[in-house]
Enzyme design. Sequence first.
Site, short mmCIF file in Angstrom:
data_model
loop_
_atom_site.label_atom_id
_atom_site.label_comp_id
_atom_site.label_asym_id
_atom_site.label_seq_id
_atom_site.Cartn_x
_atom_site.Cartn_y
_atom_site.Cartn_z
N SER A 550 0.84 -1.19 0.00
CA SER A 550 0.00 0.00 0.00
C SER A 550 0.87 1.24 0.00
CB SER A 550 -0.91 0.01 1.23
OG SER A 550 -1.57 1.26 1.37
N TYR A 563 -3.00 -0.33 10.31
CA TYR A 563 -2.95 -0.70 8.89
C TYR A 563 -1.62 -0.30 8.29
CZ TYR A 563 -4.30 -0.91 3.94
OH TYR A 563 -4.35 -1.19 2.60
#
Length: 671
Positions: A550, A563
């Site tokens: 990501s 996250y």
Amino acid sequence: MNPAVEELLRRAHELGADPRNTNYAGGNASAKGTATDPVTGGEVDLMWVKGSGGDLGTLTESGLAVLRLDRLRALVDVFPGVEREDEMVAAFDFCRHGLGGAAPSIDTAMHGLVDAPHVDHLHPDAGIAIATAADGPALTRTIFGDRVAWVPWRRPGFQLGLDIAAIRRDNPDTIGVILGGHGITAWGDTSAQCQHNSLEIIQTASTYLTQHGRPEPFGPTLFDPLPEATRRERAAALFPLVRGLASTDAPMVGHLTDNSEVLDFLSRAEHPRLAALGTSCPDHFLRTKVAPLVLDLPPDAPLDEAIARLRELHAAYRDAYAAYYQRHATPASPPMRGADPAIVLIPGVGMFSFGRDKQTARVAGEFYVNAINVMRGAESVSSYAPIDESEKFRIEYWDLEEAKLRRIPPPRPLATRIAFVTGGGSGIGAATARRLSAEGACVIIADRDLTAAEKVAAELGESAIAVQVDVTSEEEITAAVRIAVLAFGGIDLVVNNAGLSLSRSLLDTTAADWDLQHQVMPRGSFLVSRETARVMIAQAMGGDIIYISSKNAVFAGPNNLAYGAAKADQAHQVRLLAAELGEHAIRVNGINPDGVVRGSGIFASGWGANRAAVYGIPEDRLGEYYAQRTLLKKEVLPEHIAQAVFLLTQLTHTTGLHIPVDAGVSAAFLR
């Protein structure tokens, strides 16, 4: 559609639907009739016959070659003899009628020269059992009397067509022939009669074998097959190694067959002798090669001993195949195509078959099961006597076979690659699975939601399977990898995509929130990479592991601690594994997406609503919002991530790389 064509297709479908009648893509059928000549407006006599490469069970009108009978039969007057009969195949093109249609096959002469309106040529196991029996001519007389004649082995071609036509002409009461070493041909005045005659030959031969055959033609049982669970465990342990060996010259996809026919054959005393004789019907050995590789150890031999012996046998097989080529090759022969086995037989476990794609691998196995049935039938009433090795070579390295191979479309970029995609049931994973499949890969769609995974797999056909797996479970990952190996023979490409996100501030993030995200992403990716790397190392074929990380692995966004930390962990796994696995030619790379809203399981599960609230916008505007904050002002879709995955598979000298796919977020530029 011409009535003759309608009848022909109906007959072809009914015959081809039953494997007792013929094997996949084997045999052919024809019909003769009249049609209007588009030039003269008059009637012209034509023959419609299954073209080269088609399959009777799925035959369509476009798969038929259409020829003028007068021109086809006029070729008899210019036939230059057996030594030059291959030239006649090119001459068939000058007999074709109209536009389009399939290329005429080598068996066209058999159909055109036989004076009967309808002709079938088939490869039934029962018929080939008689055709390969040592006393086939006598058995044919005993079983059929004068209704079916014997034709000694002759390579398919124009002369064989002349031979069968002469039998039909000189013996008008015959309904067909047994072709030595090959199959059967039958004919009739109507399509129904032709089909009836084909089935009469097949069923009569089958009944004779059942009523007169010895009960144990393969000899006494040496050992029993392993129990199913043990057998599958052993197969999964051996398959990657065997696939790697069978891919020495060219990469292959595998297929496992462990049905009762195979297991019984491999448990019997005579299987080494019979396997060494090889198959006989041209359709069989063109798919299975001249002979299989057979492991000569009992099922309960230690695994390390079996692995070592398979390596030895593979080296010996390659030497033997090269010697076979040298014995029979002439200066005009095509180059040797590869010395690896297409069939590997493991007593107590089953058969591994190999091909350029899943269907080819599966069909090769089906053909060897046909060969086992043929051997059983021949040995039960006589002894199995396939055609000579020199004749097998003449067909395997036939110029016409070489021409057929040249007509096969070039392979797609990922042909023979086997991909394991986690989180494959939706979003980025589903898009990646579709893209990899479109590029030729076999795909294992792994997802916690089995229904979603099955839906994607159903779209992709035979070369895709769905497996249910929670990547936080070592046991489920191990089981899923085993299923993948048993389905295709191994794994070459892993996409670590499974993930989730809980957007919370530091103070609102619980230990459970932190643990869950780290269990799914860094821990799950580690477990998947570890289990699949075992397979890749055993195969010794290299491979790719790709992490879907990501932008948040390098960018510090608000309310995103758990996250972002999990994604940073994944990103560093890429570097660590690239350094460790390079010696095995396994490349490890990553992709850093951002703002993939449409179709995303993460965004649909609440992450999207949360991020929209953080940014103070409506949720349905989130994709647009992300696009406007990028340099390119473009929304990122799952298909763009899939494109990057495919690109990484083509970068053969790249490892340890992260590719941003975020439409340009300067704060996330890699440094």
